[in-house]
Motif scaffolding. Structure first.
Motif, PDB file in Angstrom:
ATOM      1  N   ARG A   6       0.159  -0.428  -9.532  1.00 55.68           N
ATOM      2  CA  ARG A   6      -0.132   1.004  -9.628  1.00 55.68           C
ATOM      3  C   ARG A   6       0.979   1.867  -9.050  1.00 55.68           C
ATOM      4  O   ARG A   6       0.920   3.081  -9.100  1.00 55.68           O
ATOM      5  CB  ARG A   6      -1.428   1.328  -8.890  1.00 55.68           C
ATOM      6  CG  ARG A   6      -2.616   0.647  -9.532  1.00 55.68           C
ATOM      7  CD  ARG A   6      -3.853   0.723  -8.661  1.00 55.68           C
ATOM      8  NE  ARG A   6      -4.956   0.061  -9.322  1.00 55.68           N
ATOM      9  CZ  ARG A   6      -5.957  -0.523  -8.691  1.00 55.68           C
ATOM     10  NH1 ARG A   6      -5.997  -0.515  -7.382  1.00 55.68           N
ATOM     11  NH2 ARG A   6      -6.908  -1.102  -9.363  1.00 55.68           N
ATOM     12  N   ASN A  62      -0.441  -0.612  -4.732  1.00 58.74           N
ATOM     13  CA  ASN A  62      -1.177   0.631  -4.929  1.00 58.74           C
ATOM     14  C   ASN A  62      -0.277   1.824  -5.225  1.00 58.74           C
ATOM     15  O   ASN A  62       0.926   1.782  -4.967  1.00 58.74           O
ATOM     16  CB  ASN A  62      -2.050   0.922  -3.708  1.00 58.74           C
ATOM     17  CG  ASN A  62      -3.433   0.308  -3.847  1.00 58.74           C
ATOM     18  OD1 ASN A  62      -3.849  -0.076  -4.948  1.00 58.74           O
ATOM     19  ND2 ASN A  62      -4.141   0.202  -2.755  1.00 58.74           N
ATOM     20  N   ALA A  63      -0.888   2.874  -5.735  1.00 61.16           N
ATOM     21  CA  ALA A  63      -0.162   4.109  -6.016  1.00 61.16           C
ATOM     22  C   ALA A  63       0.555   4.576  -4.764  1.00 61.16           C
ATOM     23  O   ALA A  63      -0.011   4.525  -3.669  1.00 61.16           O
ATOM     24  CB  ALA A  63      -1.142   5.173  -6.497  1.00 61.16           C
ATOM     25  N   GLY A  64       1.786   5.011  -4.922  1.00 53.02           N
ATOM     26  CA  GLY A  64       2.548   5.473  -3.767  1.00 53.02           C
ATOM     27  C   GLY A  64       3.350   4.367  -3.107  1.00 53.02           C
ATOM     28  O   GLY A  64       4.116   4.622  -2.189  1.00 53.02           O
ATOM     29  N   GLU A 107       3.194   3.998 -11.825  1.00 50.42           N
ATOM     30  CA  GLU A 107       3.607   5.404 -11.799  1.00 50.42           C
ATOM     31  C   GLU A 107       5.009   5.548 -12.379  1.00 50.42           C
ATOM     32  O   GLU A 107       5.344   6.559 -12.979  1.00 50.42           O
ATOM     33  CB  GLU A 107       3.666   5.913 -10.353  1.00 50.42           C
ATOM     34  CG  GLU A 107       2.348   5.935  -9.649  1.00 50.42           C
ATOM     35  CD  GLU A 107       2.525   6.287  -8.185  1.00 50.42           C
ATOM     36  OE1 GLU A 107       1.744   7.109  -7.699  1.00 50.42           O
ATOM     37  OE2 GLU A 107       3.433   5.741  -7.531  1.00 50.42           O
ATOM     38  N   ARG A 159       0.806  -1.209   0.000  1.00 46.29           N
ATOM     39  CA  ARG A 159       0.000   0.000   0.000  1.00 46.29           C
ATOM     40  C   ARG A 159       0.840   1.260   0.000  1.00 46.29           C
ATOM     41  O   ARG A 159       2.043   1.207   0.248  1.00 46.29           O
ATOM     42  CB  ARG A 159      -0.960  -0.021   1.186  1.00 46.29           C
ATOM     43  CG  ARG A 159      -1.894  -1.232   1.148  1.00 46.29           C
ATOM     44  CD  ARG A 159      -2.887  -1.205   2.271  1.00 46.29           C
ATOM     45  NE  ARG A 159      -3.757  -2.373   2.270  1.00 46.29           N
ATOM     46  CZ  ARG A 159      -4.861  -2.487   1.547  1.00 46.29           C
ATOM     47  NH1 ARG A 159      -5.236  -1.513   0.747  1.00 46.29           N
ATOM     48  NH2 ARG A 159      -5.601  -3.573   1.622  1.00 46.29           N
ATOM     49  N   THR A 160       0.156   2.377  -0.247  1.00 46.97           N
ATOM     50  CA  THR A 160       0.787   3.700  -0.232  1.00 46.97           C
ATOM     51  C   THR A 160       1.802   3.830   0.894  1.00 46.97           C
ATOM     52  O   THR A 160       1.494   3.523   2.039  1.00 46.97           O
ATOM     53  CB  THR A 160      -0.303   4.769  -0.014  1.00 46.97           C
ATOM     54  OG1 THR A 160      -1.297   4.562  -0.980  1.00 46.97           O
ATOM     55  CG2 THR A 160       0.257   6.162  -0.148  1.00 46.97           C
ATOM     56  N   GLY A 161       2.996   4.288   0.563  1.00 52.38           N
ATOM     57  CA  GLY A 161       3.986   4.541   1.599  1.00 52.38           C
ATOM     58  C   GLY A 161       4.809   3.332   1.969  1.00 52.38           C
ATOM     59  O   GLY A 161       5.752   3.444   2.729  1.00 52.38           O
ATOM     60  N   GLN A 162       4.464   2.169   1.449  1.00 50.43           N
ATOM     61  CA  GLN A 162       5.246   0.983   1.780  1.00 50.43           C
ATOM     62  C   GLN A 162       6.316   0.755   0.726  1.00 50.43           C
ATOM     63  O   GLN A 162       6.105   1.016  -0.456  1.00 50.43           O
ATOM     64  CB  GLN A 162       4.347  -0.252   1.860  1.00 50.43           C
ATOM     65  CG  GLN A 162       3.471  -0.241   3.089  1.00 50.43           C
ATOM     66  CD  GLN A 162       2.690  -1.527   3.242  1.00 50.43           C
ATOM     67  OE1 GLN A 162       2.027  -1.961   2.310  1.00 50.43           O
ATOM     68  NE2 GLN A 162       2.749  -2.117   4.409  1.00 50.43           N
TER      69      GLN A 162
END
Lengths: 285, 270
Positions: free
Chosen positions: A222, A204-206, A245, A185-188
């Motif tokens: 993503r 996920n994005a991020g 991204e 997930r985001t930030g990982q």
């Protein structure tokens, strides 16, 4: 020791060797530049075995004076182990002074930075030590070439690319696989050090995936995928649904500010490096 | 065995406290002994929404510091016998909350309560981290907009990696998605993400959808949890959420735009 105990064993092993690319047969010039370079880092070579790459002077009719070069190298703690490339006469001269012969024609790294120097110390090579040590025949070991990390191609270097560019030591072999079965997930950030990375859940994005080997994502991708993080140009990225991204292989990257190109977006894709170009291939046509 | 449930979101203003109040009230109304803890030290909103702000004497920090007993700090809810509130401190900062102290409180609460609902502050700082650390289950509150979904994604990542269950290698925290402030009409016009879009990104089970409604504002201003507002769709939606949480199979409501009836149109209703 009984006669059953073998006095020696012959085994195959993989060693990483440095190469010295010789770009001129002019001994005076070569010695001058070598001296100059070594004066900056006197302890750089600690009796390191070095392979002399003669391919740049193979067409040169002039002989390389090994009997002058060898003592000079030894004086600077460089142990010449053998030669690669070069003309017939140069290779014969090398054998005469006791140097080994490495097979010709290693895979060329198209991204290697060419310097105007008379010599350049290039990246490490994976050279299997052969069993036929006592044979004078040139052997044909399998060459796996890993080169220095190519320079980052894009000026718009992002934070994640800094990570890639700062690590320069090549990882010779990538064997293990890290498997992630939960969403990233985001930030990982997941880093598969010296390994391939397989992700079975959504990225996920991020989120950021980094691997020294290949990256596989069997779910929508993503986030950012950075394969061959330490310069393995043979690394690839496989995704089930390309929505990334950023994609990067061996420091060469693409950012998708406007989203992934429509023809590959949301589709299974495989990404590899062709020369200095990142190529995205749709997996089903 | 008592369950610790964190109500979290990452982003602020999405309805965590509203949800904590209504969800804990709903659990209590079904006969479960429930306590709701406000972890938003320094801001303290839960007691306002629960309508007990005038009865706050001691708070969670007093208990952590050993100044008062847990019994002294717990406030009994005005309408539910089974519901208690442990308020946050308004005069201390978040650093006063420490994991050891919180664990001690939770362990003591587990002896008497069935459900412990933790109302997390916004953000991913220590306050939010402390609120989620001991959770067994998590209600991830998300608004149908990109930034809220992104923050929820971040929180889910932290839950999966840094909660006590993750650190101890136990069964992971059970995640529930709760979409709040949902307006089907604006989803239809493309101004809001749909429930399907949100699920596609977050990929956790949907516990419920709470429609955007005037009655939420009205409820919090009057100090009544929204679940108590009679005949409001928000109350209905929260009751469904509690029902599903308790294992009932209920159809999802309030995800499609209501068709305006012929007579209503004729009479000028909207």
């Amino acid at each position: 020791m009984t006669s059953e105990d073998p006095a020696f064993k012959i085994k195959t092993g993989n060693l990483t060797l440095l190469q010295l690319h010789i770009n001129t047969a002019d001994m005076a010039e070569l010695k001058k530049q070598l001296k100059q370079r070594l004066s900056q880092t006197p302890d750089f070579f600690a009796h390191t075995p070095i392979v002399l790459d003669l391919s740049a002077i193979a067409d040169n009719s002039s002989e390389l004076n090994f009997s002058e070069l060898m003592p000079f190298m030894l004086k600077h703690s460089m142990c010449a182990a053998g030669v690669v490339g070069g003309s017939e006469a140069q290779r014969a001269a090398a054998v005469k002074v006791g140097l080994g012969l490495f097979p010709d024609g290693p895979v060329r790294n198209p991204l290697r930075r060419e310097t105007g120097d008379a010599l350049s110390v290039a990246g490490h090579r994976e050279l299997p030590v052969q069993e036929k040590l006592f044979s004078s025949d040139p052997v044909t070991p399998e060459l796996t070439v890993y080169s220095v990390v190519p320079e980052v191609k894009d000026v718009a270097a992002t934070q994640s690319v800094d990570v890639v560019a700062s690590v320069v030591a090549p990882v010779p072999f990538v064997r293990q696989t890290m498997v992630i079965d939960k969403p990233v997930r985001t930030g990982q950030r997941i880093y598969a050090e010296g390994a391939n990375l397989v992700v079975l859940a959504i990225v996920n994005a991020g989120a950021e995936l980094i691997a020294d080997g290949d990256i596989h994502v069997y779910a929508p991708m993503r986030g950012k995928a950075i394969a061959g993080a330490r310069g393995n140009e043979a690394a690839r990225i496989f995704v089930q649904s390309l929505e990334a991204e950023l994609l990067s292989i061996a420091g060469c990257f693409k950012v998708f500010e406007e989203g992934v190109p429509e023809n590959v977006s949301g589709k299974p894709a495989h990404v590899c490096l062709e020369g200095s170009r990142l190529v995205i291939n749709s997996m089903f046509y | 065995m008592a369950k610790v449930i964190v109500v979290t979101s990452g982003k602020g203003g999405v309805g965590k406290t509203t949800t904590s109040a209504s969800f804990s009230t709903g659990l209590a109304m079904r006969g479960n002994k429930t306590v709701v803890i406000d972890f938003d030290v320094g801001l303290r909103n839960l007691d306002l929404i629960m309508g007990c702000e005038r009865r706050v004497v001691y708070d969670i920090i007093n208990v952590i510091n050993g100044e008062v007993s847990l019994k002294q700090a717990l406030i009994k809810d005005k309408s539910c016998d089974n519901l208690y509130i442990l308020p946050a401190s308004q005069t201390r900062d978040k650093d006063a909350l420490n994991l050891e102290g919180v664990e001690r409180i939770l362990d003591e609460l587990k002896l008497t309560f069935d459900f412990i609902v933790c109302d997390s502050p916004a953000g991913i700082e220590s306050g939010a981290f402390t609120a989620m650390y001991f959770a067994d289950e998590a209600l991830v509150v998300t608004n149908p907009e990109v930034s809220s979904v992104r923050d929820s994604d971040r929180i889910l990542g932290i839950l999966a990696a840094k909660s006590k269950r993750a650190v101890d290698g136990l069964e992971p925290v059970k995640e529930h998605l709760l979409v709040t402030r949902y307006d089907p009409r604006r989803v239809n016009t493309g101004a809001m993400l749909s429930v399907t879009d949100i699920q596609e990104i977050l990929r956790i089970p949907l516990l419920g959808v709470i429609p955007e409604s005037e009655s939420v504002l009205q409820a919090s201003n009057s100090g009544t949890p929204a679940i108590h507002i009679e005949k409001s769709d928000v109350a209905e939606a929260y009751r469904d959420v509690v029902g599903r949480f308790m294992g009932e199979e209920l159809p999802m409501r309030f995800i499609n735009a209501e068709k305006v009836g012929f007579f209503k149109r004729l009479l000028g209703g909207h």
